[in-house]
Motif scaffolding. Structure first.
Motif, mmCIF file in Angstrom:
data_model
loop_
_atom_site.group_PDB
_atom_site.id
_atom_site.type_symbol
_atom_site.label_atom_id
_atom_site.label_comp_id
_atom_site.label_asym_id
_atom_site.label_seq_id
_atom_site.Cartn_x
_atom_site.Cartn_y
_atom_site.Cartn_z
ATOM 1 N N LYS A 316 0.813 -1.222 0.000
ATOM 2 C CA LYS A 316 0.000 0.000 0.000
ATOM 3 C C LYS A 316 0.843 1.267 0.000
ATOM 4 C CE LYS A 316 -4.276 -1.924 1.226
ATOM 5 N NZ LYS A 316 -5.233 -2.229 2.281
ATOM 6 N N LYS A 317 0.126 2.369 -0.163
ATOM 7 C CA LYS A 317 0.739 3.701 -0.259
ATOM 8 C C LYS A 317 1.750 3.962 0.846
ATOM 9 C CE LYS A 317 -1.818 7.416 -2.330
ATOM 10 N NZ LYS A 317 -3.160 7.923 -2.211
ATOM 11 N N GLY A 318 2.865 4.504 0.476
ATOM 12 C CA GLY A 318 3.841 4.925 1.475
ATOM 13 C C GLY A 318 4.624 3.786 2.100
ATOM 14 N N ILE A 332 0.791 -5.466 2.769
ATOM 15 C CA ILE A 332 1.639 -4.580 3.565
ATOM 16 C C ILE A 332 0.950 -3.215 3.603
ATOM 17 C CG2 ILE A 332 3.970 -3.666 3.853
ATOM 18 C CD1 ILE A 332 3.863 -6.758 3.714
ATOM 19 N N GLY A 333 0.522 -2.820 4.772
ATOM 20 C CA GLY A 333 -0.328 -1.638 4.940
ATOM 21 C C GLY A 333 0.392 -0.324 4.702
ATOM 22 N N GLU A 334 -0.393 0.746 4.709
ATOM 23 C CA GLU A 334 0.127 2.081 4.411
ATOM 24 C C GLU A 334 1.256 2.484 5.353
ATOM 25 O OE1 GLU A 334 -2.771 5.169 4.010
ATOM 26 O OE2 GLU A 334 -3.946 3.984 2.566
ATOM 27 N N ASP A 335 2.239 3.131 4.782
ATOM 28 C CA ASP A 335 3.366 3.705 5.525
ATOM 29 C C ASP A 335 4.115 2.709 6.408
ATOM 30 O OD1 ASP A 335 2.776 6.250 4.446
ATOM 31 O OD2 ASP A 335 1.181 6.480 5.936
ATOM 32 N N LYS A 346 0.118 -14.651 3.155
ATOM 33 C CA LYS A 346 -1.159 -14.066 3.573
ATOM 34 C C LYS A 346 -1.103 -13.354 4.916
ATOM 35 C CE LYS A 346 -3.873 -16.832 0.552
ATOM 36 N NZ LYS A 346 -4.703 -17.989 0.335
ATOM 37 N N VAL A 347 -0.017 -12.635 5.135
ATOM 38 C CA VAL A 347 0.113 -11.822 6.341
ATOM 39 C C VAL A 347 -0.532 -10.464 6.071
ATOM 40 C CG1 VAL A 347 1.833 -10.543 7.680
ATOM 41 C CG2 VAL A 347 2.192 -12.969 7.173
ATOM 42 N N GLU A 348 -1.087 -9.862 7.112
ATOM 43 C CA GLU A 348 -1.588 -8.488 6.990
ATOM 44 C C GLU A 348 -0.856 -7.614 7.988
ATOM 45 O OE1 GLU A 348 -6.132 -9.393 6.561
ATOM 46 O OE2 GLU A 348 -5.779 -7.220 6.693
ATOM 47 N N ILE A 349 -0.100 -6.679 7.469
ATOM 48 C CA ILE A 349 0.598 -5.769 8.373
ATOM 49 C C ILE A 349 -0.089 -4.420 8.301
ATOM 50 C CG2 ILE A 349 2.805 -4.670 8.922
ATOM 51 C CD1 ILE A 349 4.204 -7.073 7.780
ATOM 52 N N ASN A 350 -0.687 -4.021 9.404
ATOM 53 C CA ASN A 350 -1.461 -2.785 9.430
ATOM 54 C C ASN A 350 -1.022 -1.850 10.534
ATOM 55 O OD1 ASN A 350 -3.306 -2.633 7.355
ATOM 56 N ND2 ASN A 350 -4.575 -4.221 8.271
ATOM 57 N N TYR A 364 11.145 -12.515 10.977
ATOM 58 C CA TYR A 364 10.187 -13.436 10.365
ATOM 59 C C TYR A 364 8.783 -13.126 10.865
ATOM 60 C CZ TYR A 364 7.542 -17.670 9.412
ATOM 61 O OH TYR A 364 6.573 -18.537 8.996
ATOM 62 N N VAL A 365 7.842 -12.986 9.927
ATOM 63 C CA VAL A 365 6.444 -12.768 10.295
ATOM 64 C C VAL A 365 5.662 -14.023 9.927
ATOM 65 C CG1 VAL A 365 4.416 -11.304 10.000
ATOM 66 C CG2 VAL A 365 6.700 -10.308 9.838
ATOM 67 N N LYS A 366 4.950 -14.582 10.905
ATOM 68 C CA LYS A 366 4.254 -15.861 10.754
ATOM 69 C C LYS A 366 3.174 -15.841 9.682
ATOM 70 C CE LYS A 366 2.646 -16.402 14.901
ATOM 71 N NZ LYS A 366 1.974 -16.985 16.074
ATOM 72 N N ARG A 367 2.879 -17.017 9.149
ATOM 73 C CA ARG A 367 1.823 -17.153 8.154
ATOM 74 C C ARG A 367 0.466 -16.707 8.711
ATOM 75 N NH1 ARG A 367 -0.344 -22.832 5.718
ATOM 76 N NH2 ARG A 367 -1.250 -22.942 7.773
ATOM 77 N N HIS A 368 -0.322 -16.074 7.881
ATOM 78 C CA HIS A 368 -1.689 -15.628 8.229
ATOM 79 C C HIS A 368 -1.708 -14.677 9.412
ATOM 80 C CE1 HIS A 368 -4.020 -19.111 6.140
ATOM 81 N NE2 HIS A 368 -3.058 -18.625 5.400
ATOM 82 N N ASP A 369 -0.547 -14.134 9.786
ATOM 83 C CA ASP A 369 -0.505 -13.275 10.964
ATOM 84 C C ASP A 369 -1.079 -11.904 10.634
ATOM 85 O OD1 ASP A 369 -0.052 -13.018 13.581
ATOM 86 O OD2 ASP A 369 2.117 -12.701 13.456
ATOM 87 N N LYS A 370 -1.673 -11.304 11.643
ATOM 88 C CA LYS A 370 -2.121 -9.915 11.509
ATOM 89 C C LYS A 370 -1.327 -9.098 12.496
ATOM 90 C CE LYS A 370 -6.717 -9.860 9.700
ATOM 91 N NZ LYS A 370 -8.122 -9.872 9.957
ATOM 92 N N ILE A 371 -0.565 -8.151 12.024
ATOM 93 C CA ILE A 371 0.156 -7.337 13.004
ATOM 94 C C ILE A 371 -0.002 -5.846 12.704
ATOM 95 C CG2 ILE A 371 1.836 -9.152 13.513
ATOM 96 C CD1 ILE A 371 3.870 -7.668 11.848
#
Lengths: 371, 379
Positions: A316-318, A332-335, A346-350, A364-371
């Motif tokens: 995402k942006k930034g 991969i979330g903004e900024d 399928k990780v979501e980094i927000n 390392y970021v785990k599978r399906h993790d939301k952080i």
């Protein structure tokens, strides 16, 4: 085309990749954005004209079965060829019993019923490109009982730690299989790829089982060095072993270098993989990439530098991705700033805005993790 | 056929002569679009996604590549036990020595036997020339609901454009009361998309009649549809609202590619629920070197980029040399742009080489240049 069938076998208990392997076997690891590690051994076999392949799976097989399917993507002739997925027995008493010999023994009939004279064994965690026709030819020419493929390296102090090495005598005869503990510079690293006749393969399986129920193929082959004619076949091409988390990261990063990539990927030696029918990658206004390998189906609004991006990722942006390996389908979330990291599928980094590792110790970021 | 008792026939004989060299060796449906696809992937994928199992592809002009391409039904998942893509070029028959399709309707007439084999209740007739995503099963549901004899998909266009299309004048229930081909003073803005659903029994009868009529041009728009209206058959319009493009010219082909760069993604090619399937090569992921930069573009796998790429669509295996500047370009598979070359506002055809330090296209030009031959440097 060689008169052989292929056996691709799961990695032994001595090999473990932290993090990633908690979810799937090494063969099913995403590699270089659009591949899985298993694509390399299977493509080597099919490119060599080996049309019948047995794939042995062990712990957490879902991922690999899903990827390999019936093997159509590997260019296997659907009438004359076959890719079979074989499971081990259900001995759950302990993981130590779940090794290759136990699996072979459990599937002995499937091996017996093969019509080819020779068997080519390959492991699921090493990446290389070899024409097995040459190995089988040399095997026949030298009248050896077993031919083992190796590569001579002078970086054994830093690389291929815990890999098998071959101790060779002057006639290229293998006198022993040893382990690379990183004490010496030059070693003959075993590709854990062997050629032998089906009869000898079956005999080794039987004998191993009667020797010790914990005996693995490499133990049996090591014993066989003393009573059979075992020879080495020198391979000189690209080789990497995905046997630790750091090696996984390093292998991906090293292949960002076009010179390295040229060694592994050849025009006449396609590496096949499953298609996901994803669209080309879309760079939006402000989305850029440099010094990177980017797979299809991504949406990029941020900046990608010196990284490997898997299929269908959203940046995402930034957001800035540097020196990292992003596995398929991650968002991969903004900024967000990501450096020297491996982000699993399928990780979501927000919420977290920074994930930073070092080249020596990637995060390392785990599978399906939301952080 | 099991899924909805409807068979599809794609008219894929279009020459696309205003695409110049792009169609000198292949028919228009085989022209590349969107970094990865050929135009015919759209109707074929739409069929597969709409649950249509049997698709006939009617080829005529330069059919060799298209025949080979379309016959590999597995690309679109049309290869299960009772499904398939069947390429149907004109063929010599016992009672005639015709070796061409005389018109769109004649193409179906000559393949009545093929359709009869499957004994469908409905036949969907499509053009292989258009880019759009459409669920034909919804159109069929509408056809059944209205108890129609034929349903024609229509697209609302501006009144100004309407004079360029076949226009359907409908009543408030969407029943077609009049059809006007390219009217000077259009009464409605509903343009025919060349997508028809017919009851097969009725169409079959009409086609046989039309075949015997020496006056007829054997065309759906000119003969069959007006004929059905004259007989007061129940014809309904099915309104389609979405992205639809007939990429008949170099400019419109370029524009349609550029539409993909838009943020709003009217034509989302990556919708997991409605994928567009195509031939898949064995390519590495796209590579952008340390000197290379990609920005605001649509790039397929297998590309190797060492220059600067902006607002462009790159197909597989395109190579961009060091320091090359690519702006507003569509570059078809396997083209090589040499070091330091400057490329603006153009379409570069398949496998074309642009020599280092040459200049192609003009950033201020109104028209889009088509580059179909090697561009040589001064040496």
């Amino acid at each position: 085309m060689c008169n052989a069938f292929g056996v691709v076998v799961f990695s032994g208990n001595g090999v473990h990749v932290d993090g990633l392997e908690n979810y799937r076997s090494i063969g099913a690891f995403s590699f270089l954005g659009r591949y899985r590690v298993i694509d390399f051994p299977i493509s080597n076999l099919t490119n060599s004209g080996v049309d019948e392949i047995q794939l042995y799976v062990s712990k957490r097989p879902r991922s690999i079965i899903d990827h390999v399917g019936i093997g159509r993507q590997y260019n296997i002739n659907s009438k004359r060829g076959k890719l079979s997925i074989l499971f081990g027995n259900e001995d759950n008493s302990s993981n130590i019993y779940k090794h290759d010999i136990a699996s072979f023994k459990f599937n002995r009939r499937a091996i017996e019923s093969m019509t080819q004279k020779y068997v080519i064994v390959a492991s699921n965690y090493m990446i290389y490109n070899i024409d097995y026709n040459q190995v089988v030819e040399e095997h026949i020419e030298t009248k050896a009982d077993i031919t083992m493929v190796y590569k001579s390296v002078d970086t054994a102090k830093e690389e291929f730690i815990n890999c098998d090495t071959l101790v060779l005598n002057k006639q290229k005869g293998v006198s022993e299989i040893s382990l690379n503990r990183g004490n010496y510079k030059t070693r003959n690293i075993s590709l854990e790829s062997y050629v032998m006749s089906k009869e000898i393969f079956l005999a080794l399986i039987d004998q191993a089982a009667t020797t010790s129920s914990l005996y693995k193929m490499r133990d049996m082959l090591n014993d066989a060095c003393s009573f059979l004619d075992v020879r080495g076949f020198q391979y000189k091409g690209y080789l990497t072993a995905i046997n630790s988390f750091n090696n996984y990261y390093k292998a991906n990063m090293d292949l960002l270098d076009p010179a390295e990539r040229k060694k592994l990927f050849k025009k006449d030696w396609p590496i096949y993989t499953k298609t996901s029918d994803s669209a080309p990658t879309h760079y939006f206004e402000g989305g850029t990439a440099t010094a990177s390998l980017v797979s299809n189906g991504c949406k990029i609004e941020g900046r990608v530098e010196n990284s490997v991006i898997g299929r269908g990722c959203t940046i995402k942006k930034g957001a800035v991705i540097k020196n990292s390996v992003i596995l398929p389908g991650s968002i991969i979330g903004e900024d967000t700033y990501i450096e020297s990291s491996v982000v699993d599928k399928k990780v979501e980094i927000n919420k977290v805005k920074e994930v930073i590792g070092t080249p020596e110790q990637p995060a390392y970021v785990k599978r399906h993790d939301k952080i | 056929m099991r899924q909805n008792n409807m068979l599809a026939m794609i008219l894929a004989g279009g020459r696309g002569s205003r695409l110049y060299e792009l169609t000198s060796k292949v028919a228009k449906p085989a022209v590349y679009f969107g970094g990865k696809y050929r135009i015919i992937d759209f109707p074929l994928s739409n069929c597969a996604n709409s649950g249509i199992d049997v698709v006939g592809v009617l080829t005529q002009y330069e059919p060799v590549l298209l025949n080979a391409y379309a016959s590999a039904g597995h690309r679109w998942g049309l290869d299960t036990f009772d499904s398939g893509v069947y390429v149907l070029p004109p063929s010599e028959k016992e009672d005639s020595d015709l070796d061409v399709y005389r018109g769109t309707a004649d193409a179906i007439t000559q393949n009545i036997d093929f359709i009869d084999q499957y004994d469908p209740e409905y036949v969907l007739v499509l053009s292989g020339d258009h880019i759009y995503k459409m669920d034909y099963s919804k159109m069929l549901a509408c056809h059944k609901e209205k108890g129609a004899d034929a349903t024609i998909a229509v697209l609302p266009v501006t009144m100004k454009e309407a004079s360029r299309f076949g226009i359907m004048n409908t009543d408030e229930d969407n029943k077609i009361i009049e059809f006007e081909e390219k009217p000077e003073h259009p009464k409605s803005n509903l343009a025919s998309m060349g997508i028809y659903i017919f009851d097969w029994k009725l169409l079959r009868k009409k086609l046989i009649e039309d075949d015997k009529n020496p006056e007829s041009s054997h065309d759906f728009g000119k003969d069959i549809i007006p004929g059905l209206l004259a007989e007061h058959k129940r014809l309904y319009a099915y309104e389609f609202n979405g992205y639809w493009k007939d990429v008949g010219t170099i400019d419109s082909l370029w524009e349609a590619n550029m539409d993909l760069l838009d943020k709003n993604e009217e034509l989302d090619l990556n919708d997991p629920a409605w994928k567009i399937y195509t031939e898949e090569g064995v390519n590495l992921p796209q590579y952008i070197s340390e000197e290379g930069v990609v920005e605001h573009s649509y790039i397929n796998q297998g590309c190797s980029i060492e220059g600067n790429v902006k607002r462009s669509v790159l197909f597989h295996d395109v190579e961009i040399g060091k320091g090359a500047q690519i702006n507003d370009a569509v570059i078809l598979p396997g083209a090589e742009i040499g070091e330091g070359a400057i490329v603006n506002r153009c379409i570069i055809a398949e496998n074309v080489k642009v020599d280092p330090y040459t200049v192609v296209g003009d950033p201020s030009s109104e028209e889009i240049e088509l580059v179909s031959k090697r561009v040589r440097g001064n040496k």
